[in-house]
Motif scaffolding. Structure first.
Motif, PDB file in Angstrom:
ATOM      1  N   SER A 145     -21.176 -63.774 -69.254  1.00 23.77           N
ATOM      2  CA  SER A 145     -21.773 -63.711 -70.589  1.00 23.77           C
ATOM      3  C   SER A 145     -23.300 -63.739 -70.562  1.00 23.77           C
ATOM      4  N   GLY A 146     -23.873 -64.059 -69.411  1.00 20.36           N
ATOM      5  CA  GLY A 146     -25.327 -64.140 -69.300  1.00 20.36           C
ATOM      6  C   GLY A 146     -25.910 -65.307 -70.066  1.00 20.36           C
ATOM      7  N   THR A 147     -25.145 -66.403 -70.142  1.00 21.81           N
ATOM      8  CA  THR A 147     -25.592 -67.577 -70.892  1.00 21.81           C
ATOM      9  C   THR A 147     -25.574 -68.839 -70.042  1.00 21.81           C
ATOM     10  N   VAL A 148     -26.451 -69.768 -70.425  1.00 22.48           N
ATOM     11  CA  VAL A 148     -26.366 -71.123 -69.890  1.00 22.48           C
ATOM     12  C   VAL A 148     -25.445 -71.870 -70.846  1.00 22.48           C
ATOM     13  N   ARG A 149     -24.429 -72.495 -70.318  1.00 26.34           N
ATOM     14  CA  ARG A 149     -23.487 -73.269 -71.115  1.00 26.34           C
ATOM     15  C   ARG A 149     -23.720 -74.742 -70.821  1.00 26.34           C
ATOM     16  N   PHE A 150     -23.716 -75.541 -71.872  1.00 28.11           N
ATOM     17  CA  PHE A 150     -24.040 -76.958 -71.735  1.00 28.11           C
ATOM     18  C   PHE A 150     -23.393 -77.734 -72.869  1.00 28.11           C
ATOM     19  N   SER A 196     -24.314 -72.889 -76.021  1.00 27.28           N
ATOM     20  CA  SER A 196     -24.809 -71.945 -75.026  1.00 27.28           C
ATOM     21  C   SER A 196     -26.078 -71.286 -75.539  1.00 27.28           C
ATOM     22  N   ILE A 197     -26.826 -70.749 -74.593  1.00 25.76           N
ATOM     23  CA  ILE A 197     -28.057 -70.025 -74.914  1.00 25.76           C
ATOM     24  C   ILE A 197     -28.200 -68.893 -73.907  1.00 25.76           C
ATOM     25  N   GLY A 198     -28.532 -67.720 -74.405  1.00 25.84           N
ATOM     26  CA  GLY A 198     -28.604 -66.536 -73.554  1.00 25.84           C
ATOM     27  C   GLY A 198     -29.826 -66.503 -72.655  1.00 25.84           C
ATOM     28  N   ARG A 199     -29.655 -65.822 -71.552  1.00 25.02           N
ATOM     29  CA  ARG A 199     -30.741 -65.641 -70.587  1.00 25.02           C
ATOM     30  C   ARG A 199     -31.955 -64.998 -71.255  1.00 25.02           C
ATOM     31  N   GLU A 200     -31.723 -63.972 -72.095  1.00 22.58           N
ATOM     32  CA  GLU A 200     -32.833 -63.278 -72.757  1.00 22.58           C
ATOM     33  C   GLU A 200     -33.549 -64.190 -73.745  1.00 22.58           C
ATOM     34  N   THR A 201     -32.788 -64.992 -74.469  1.00 21.01           N
ATOM     35  CA  THR A 201     -33.402 -65.933 -75.413  1.00 21.01           C
ATOM     36  C   THR A 201     -34.323 -66.895 -74.668  1.00 21.01           C
ATOM     37  N   LEU A 202     -33.856 -67.424 -73.550  1.00 24.33           N
ATOM     38  CA  LEU A 202     -34.687 -68.318 -72.743  1.00 24.33           C
ATOM     39  C   LEU A 202     -35.935 -67.592 -72.247  1.00 24.33           C
ATOM     40  N   ARG A 203     -35.728 -66.378 -71.759  1.00 23.77           N
ATOM     41  CA  ARG A 203     -36.849 -65.621 -71.195  1.00 23.77           C
ATOM     42  C   ARG A 203     -37.893 -65.286 -72.254  1.00 23.77           C
ATOM     43  N   TYR A 204     -37.468 -64.814 -73.402  1.00 25.31           N
ATOM     44  CA  TYR A 204     -38.420 -64.420 -74.439  1.00 25.31           C
ATOM     45  C   TYR A 204     -39.104 -65.625 -75.075  1.00 25.31           C
ATOM     46  N   HIS A 205     -38.340 -66.659 -75.381  1.00 29.34           N
ATOM     47  CA  HIS A 205     -38.930 -67.811 -76.066  1.00 29.34           C
ATOM     48  C   HIS A 205     -39.899 -68.579 -75.162  1.00 29.34           C
ATOM     49  N   TYR A 206     -39.512 -68.768 -73.911  1.00 27.17           N
ATOM     50  CA  TYR A 206     -40.345 -69.560 -72.993  1.00 27.17           C
ATOM     51  C   TYR A 206     -41.240 -68.687 -72.122  1.00 27.17           C
ATOM     52  N   ARG A 207     -41.222 -67.396 -72.349  1.00 32.56           N
ATOM     53  CA  ARG A 207     -42.103 -66.436 -71.675  1.00 32.56           C
ATOM     54  C   ARG A 207     -42.043 -66.546 -70.145  1.00 32.56           C
ATOM     55  N   THR A 208     -40.829 -66.509 -69.637  1.00 31.04           N
ATOM     56  CA  THR A 208     -40.650 -66.535 -68.187  1.00 31.04           C
ATOM     57  C   THR A 208     -40.519 -65.105 -67.678  1.00 31.04           C
ATOM     58  N   PRO A 240     -32.385 -68.869 -65.301  1.00 34.82           N
ATOM     59  CA  PRO A 240     -32.113 -69.374 -66.645  1.00 34.82           C
ATOM     60  C   PRO A 240     -31.723 -70.855 -66.651  1.00 34.82           C
ATOM     61  N   LEU A 241     -30.993 -71.287 -65.640  1.00 37.12           N
ATOM     62  CA  LEU A 241     -30.572 -72.682 -65.578  1.00 37.12           C
ATOM     63  C   LEU A 241     -31.783 -73.598 -65.382  1.00 37.12           C
ATOM     64  N   ASN A 242     -32.725 -73.166 -64.581  1.00 35.49           N
ATOM     65  CA  ASN A 242     -33.958 -73.931 -64.383  1.00 35.49           C
ATOM     66  C   ASN A 242     -34.774 -73.973 -65.680  1.00 35.49           C
ATOM     67  N   THR A 243     -34.877 -72.838 -66.362  1.00 35.06           N
ATOM     68  CA  THR A 243     -35.614 -72.796 -67.633  1.00 35.06           C
ATOM     69  C   THR A 243     -34.968 -73.738 -68.634  1.00 35.06           C
TER      70      THR A 243
END
Length: 84
Positions: free
Chosen positions: A11-16, A28-40, A46-49
């Motif tokens: 799914s390309g998500t971090v599940r928690f 859950s939160i998607g890899r792209e959401t993490l990347r765009y919001h936190y500018r990585t 994604p798990l580290n972010t």
């Protein structure tokens, strides 16, 4: 006790899980959401972010629940913006 966060490849998500009022809520939160919001970078883990921003992300889950969302909560970038 909440399970450890993990990256779900399919799914390309971090599940928690987030502890809320004595029970764990799945989210859950998607890899792209993490990347765009936190500018990585595109190659950022994604798990580290998620780990670096877990408190902020968990707070977003709690806000969504307070607004009436049901489990599991799938966060979007807009959910990460703290209310004014």
């Amino acid at each position: 006790m909440a399970d450890a966060a993990f990256f779900h490849d399919a799914s390309g998500t971090v599940r928690f899980s987030v502890a809320v009022e004595g029970h764990d809520v799945n989210a859950s939160i998607g890899r792209e959401t993490l990347r765009y919001h936190y500018r990585t970078g595109e190659d950022a883990d994604p798990l580290n972010t998620y780990g670096l921003h877990a408190q902020e992300i968990d707070a977003a889950v709690r806000r969504r629940l307070a607004q009436g969302s049901m489990e599991p909560v799938m966060l979007r970038e807009n959910d990460l913006k703290a209310p004014a």
